[in-house]
Design a protein around this motif. Structure first.
Motif, PDB file in Angstrom:
ATOM      1  N   MET B   1       0.830  -1.195   0.000  1.00  0.00           N
ATOM      2  CA  MET B   1       0.000   0.000   0.000  1.00  0.00           C
ATOM      3  C   MET B   1       0.872   1.255   0.000  1.00  0.00           C
ATOM      4  N   LYS B   2       0.300   2.313  -0.515  1.00  0.00           N
ATOM      5  CA  LYS B   2       1.049   3.573  -0.608  1.00  0.00           C
ATOM      6  C   LYS B   2       0.354   4.667   0.201  1.00  0.00           C
ATOM      7  N   PRO B   3       1.092   5.681   0.609  1.00  0.00           N
ATOM      8  CA  PRO B   3       0.406   6.778   1.307  1.00  0.00           C
ATOM      9  C   PRO B   3      -0.506   7.556   0.354  1.00  0.00           C
ATOM     10  N   GLY B   4      -1.682   7.841   0.810  1.00  0.00           N
ATOM     11  CA  GLY B   4      -2.661   8.556  -0.018  1.00  0.00           C
ATOM     12  C   GLY B   4      -2.903   9.955   0.528  1.00  0.00           C
ATOM     13  N   GLN B  94      -5.060   8.163 -13.031  1.00  0.00           N
ATOM     14  CA  GLN B  94      -4.360   7.012 -12.437  1.00  0.00           C
ATOM     15  C   GLN B  94      -4.955   5.738 -13.039  1.00  0.00           C
ATOM     16  N   GLY B 140      -5.778   0.681  -2.412  1.00  0.00           N
ATOM     17  CA  GLY B 140      -4.358   0.426  -2.179  1.00  0.00           C
ATOM     18  C   GLY B 140      -3.615   1.565  -1.508  1.00  0.00           C
ATOM     19  N   TYR B 141      -4.317   2.367  -0.745  1.00  0.00           N
ATOM     20  CA  TYR B 141      -3.674   3.494  -0.055  1.00  0.00           C
ATOM     21  C   TYR B 141      -3.967   3.454   1.439  1.00  0.00           C
ATOM     22  N   TYR B 142      -3.152   4.191   2.167  1.00  0.00           N
ATOM     23  CA  TYR B 142      -3.462   4.465   3.568  1.00  0.00           C
ATOM     24  C   TYR B 142      -3.289   5.974   3.786  1.00  0.00           C
ATOM     25  N   SER B 147       0.991   5.108   9.725  1.00  0.00           N
ATOM     26  CA  SER B 147       1.698   3.913   9.278  1.00  0.00           C
ATOM     27  C   SER B 147       0.672   2.963   8.678  1.00  0.00           C
ATOM     28  N   GLU B 148       1.141   2.101   7.809  1.00  0.00           N
ATOM     29  CA  GLU B 148       0.246   1.140   7.176  1.00  0.00           C
ATOM     30  C   GLU B 148      -0.407   0.255   8.232  1.00  0.00           C
TER      31      GLU B 148
END
Lengths: 583, 200
Positions: B1-4, B94, B140-142, B147-148
């Protein structure tokens, strides 16, 4: 202890107070610096902060706060104490109402002795959530510090801390440092919903919160012993915290509509987001709205008052209870029309003084006296005397009240006695009308309590009517004989009123000395001169009781009630008929 | 996951959501068109184009074709709110999000159909937070600055679908406990009555 610390806390006090509201009126806390100061003020608790709900005084034990390492949390601790004053519970009445709900929730599991503890935890949750969310106070850090006092925590603590973690979006384990079971997670989630959904109508959530606490208060879960240990110095709102407070909180007499509606939160449609619950929510609120006014029993009220720390004597409680319940049924105070008893008559003229109303000047007489008007010297006003009026002055009839208190009657101090309540309604109405009353509580032979004469002392009269004997049944003929045997026709008229059941036949079947009951009864009715009434709770029709029919023939006006509750209507109508105007 | 995007920016966006997204959305055009409601297939198509540079085909819009019922209207409102939520520059252009986006609408949001009333996703702070985390997670984001691990843990805490299951369990446990207590009381009363009888 440094004076800087005290000054720092005093500054924080102003900020904390203003954060709650600029209009909050609370005097500065009493900062206790050492044990001697505590002793001098008569404070013997282990608490580091406490609010006395009777006068809203706040006590802060700075020595203890330093020992716990909380000296830098002045805003948090003071804000918390203000919260107890401003909102949760806010008053003694609300505290009592909350405890009633919590006790109800804990009754089935025999855990009612935890009610005060659970109540304190519940109000703390509501306050702390507001402080954390709205004012960014570091409430979580206080709990982190407090839990270092023990090596191991219990299930209640984990549950309690998990609620905070969910409420404040804290990482798992930051407060609840052991593993959380699925059931506890669900309970904490529901508690979180109670705190958030019932923040305004918070009393409604109290019982539901208590139900959630049950599994963690059970002995097999270590009965929250560790939690109580950790919080022993901060369980600050369990009672009024004032031994000298003895006021009677009237509002606690009434049973709130929602008190009986304590559900497990999982069954409460108000806590459910589901769209399918919308209909249930409506049904639920309709159900609550339909309930009628109910009052709790005196014994239950007594136990609630004890729980919140109000040390009121049983006599005072019973007196206040029956008086408050009687008030709605009393006749209104009589507005006396004085001119009816005395007519004004002009007797001459007097000097009009400058302090008298201007319209009182008799200008004709003033001009006659002197053409030059000098106020206070030549000004005249009429002077009136009085004469006996045309309408005779009325005098209220006295009341001779006999309330049956044999073994079949309830004890007014433990459960509601409609005999005592009816007696109270009638005697208070009689007093309002200016009558004097002789009250007698009777049971077996020679067993009676009486005021022994006609008096107007409300407390003494009610002490008799709300008292209890609970023996056999025998009407007090000796007292009836004593009251009326020597009464002259010129004496004030009296109305005799008896409240009883079929046991009233002893009025005729018993004897006093050589005289039969029949003779005494007949003599009393005649000599009283103001009438004689009986309100009797009879199961069958009146004609099935030959002795009572005989009594009726002597001039007694018999009112039959089918249930004791019907006495209220009788008392109201009797009072209206006899005391709503001077007769 | 990626930072959103940050959590606060998205929950704030939900707070500002226009009321029209809570009106019953229209899914068939133009028979019952009204100025007081949105045409959901168009809104969803616009969102897809905004994010993936592609309009969805009629098959991909099939999931919106629902028979009118209280639950289905609730779901359509949740779709509408989610469309509004995601229409932000962060997600623009995206194309890799095409499948996660379609899955979010077709599979994951359906779980809320009967569990959470759509207006709760706007009016209740925890439900707002839940919807934001839920949507980010499935794309797919947090949230930014988290933190994830924390993001997943917090979503688990707030997850209404999971919570309903847990609450059902706790309800059962409560009713069982109550039944046991009542049985114990009845047993004790029966024993007391029996001992009184034998005493007499």
């Amino acid at each position: 202890m440094s004076s800087t610390l005290v000054e720092k806390w005093k500054t924080s006090w102003k900020i904390a107070l203003e954060n709650w509201s600029k209009f909050t009126k609370l005097r500065e806390p009493i900062f206790l610096r050492n044990a001697q100061e505590k002793k001098d003020l008569g404070i013997d608790t282990n608490l580091f902060a406490m609010i006395r709900l009777t006068d809203h005084s706040i006590f802060i034990d700075l020595e203890k706060i330093q020992a716990l390492g909380l000296e830098n949390y002045s805003l948090e601790i003071l804000g918390h104490e203000i919260g107890h004053h401003v909102a949760y519970p806010g008053s003694i009445t609300e505290l009592g109402k909350m405890l009633v709900r919590i006790q109800k929730a804990l009754t089935l599991s025999n855990l009612t002795f935890y009610a005060k503890f659970v109540g304190n935890i519940y109000t703390d949750l509501l306050i702390n959530h507001k402080l954390f969310l709205e004012f960014n106070y570091r409430m979580h850090e206080i709990y982190q510090k407090l839990q270092t006092q023990v090596k191991q925590v219990d299930a209640f603590w984990l549950f309690y801390m998990r609620i905070y973690e969910i409420l404040w979006a804290l990482p798992k384990g930051s407060l609840a440092r052991e593993e959380i079971s699925g059931e506890m997670e669900a309970d904490a989630e529901l508690a979180n919903r109670i705190v958030r959904n019932y923040a305004v109508d918070w009393l409604k959530g109290a019982g539901e919160f208590a139900i959630l606490c049950i599994p963690y208060l059970m002995p097999e879960k270590r009965s929250a012993i560790q939690t109580q240990k950790i919080l022993s110095s901060w369980l600050d709102a369990q009672s009024v915290n004032d031994k000298n407070f003895k006021e009677f909180p009237i509002e606690l007499m009434e049973i709130d509509e929602e008190e009986d509606e304590i559900l497990h939160p999982s069954l409460d449609p108000m806590l459910n987001d589901s769209i399918l619950e919308d209909t249930k929510k409506k049904e639920f609120s309709d159900k609550i709205e339909k309930k009628s006014k109910k009052f709790r029993e005196p014994s239950r009220l007594s136990s609630i008052l004890k729980d919140i720390g109000i040390n009121i004597s049983q006599g005072e409680l019973v007196y206040n209870y029956y008086k408050q319940r009687a008030l709605p049924y009393l006749v209104p105070f009589i507005h006396k029309k004085i001119p009816n008893s005395s007519d004004p008559i002009l007797e001459g003229f007097d000097i009009w003084e400058v302090s008298s109303p201007l319209e009182n000047i008799n200008w004709f007489q003033t001009a006659l006296k002197s053409p030059i008007v000098i106020p206070g010297y030549t000004t005249l006003e009429d002077y009136f005397g009085t004469d006996t009026g045309q309408e005779p002055k009325t005098e209220p009839i006295d009341l001779d009240l006999y309330v049956d208190c044999s073994g079949s009657m309830p004890n007014p101090a433990t459960e509601i006695s409609y005999l005592a309540l009816a007696g109270t309604i009638i005697l208070l109405s009689a007093l309002r009308a200016g009558s004097k009353v002789q009250a007698t509580l009777w049971s077996g032979k020679g067993q009676f309590k009486t005021t022994n004469g006609f008096i107007d002392d409300e407390k003494k009269l009610m002490e008799i009517v709300t008292g209890y004997i609970g023996g056999a049944t025998a009407f007090p003929l000796s007292l009836l004989e004593k009251t009326y045997a020597n009464r002259k026709p010129t004496d004030k008229k009296v109305h005799i009123l008896v409240i009883s059941d079929e046991g009233i036949d002893t009025l005729h079947t018993e004897k006093f000395k050589a005289k039969s009951g029949k003779e005494i009864s007949s003599m009393a009715v005649t000599k009283a001169g103001g009438g004689a009434t009986m309100a009797l709770n009879l199961y069958y029709k009146l004609k099935s009781y030959p002795t009572i029919v005989e009594i009726q023939k002597q001039g007694w006006d018999i009112h039959v009630v089918k249930t004791w509750e019907d006495l209220i209507r009788f008392a109201f109508e009797f009072s209206k008929k006899n005391y709503s105007q001077n007769v | 996951m990626k930072p959103g995007p940050s959590l606060i920016s998205l929950t704030q966006r939900l707070l500002e959501c226009p009321n029209i997204f809570l009106e019953t959305p229209i899914i068939k055009f133009p028979d019952n068109f009204s100025k007081n409601s949105i045409f959901l297939p168009a809104v969803f198509s616009d969102l897809c184009f905004y994010i993936t540079n592609e309009f969805p085909n009629s098959l991909e819009l099939k999931f919106l074709d629902l028979t009118p019922s209280k639950e289905n209207i609730n779901l359509l409102n949740i779709y509408a709110i989610t469309c509004y939520l995601l229409y932000i520059p962060f997600f623009k252009n995206q194309p890799q999000l095409k499948n996660p986006l379609l899955n979010l609408f077709k599979q994951h949001l359906v779980g809320y159909k009967t569990i959470v009333s759509s207006n709760k996703f706007l009016s209740d702070s925890q439900r707002r937070e839940e919807l934001v985390r839920f949507v980010l997670y499935h794309l797919g984001y947090y949230p930014l600055d988290e933190s994830e691990k924390y993001a997943i843990e917090r979503l688990t805490t707030l997850d209404s679908i999971e919570r309903v299951k847990l609450i059902e369990e706790t309800k059962k446990a409560h009713l069982k406990r109550e039944k046991e207590i009542m049985e114990a009381i009845r047993k004790r009363e029966a024993e007391e009555a029996a001992s009184r009888m034998s005493g007499e």
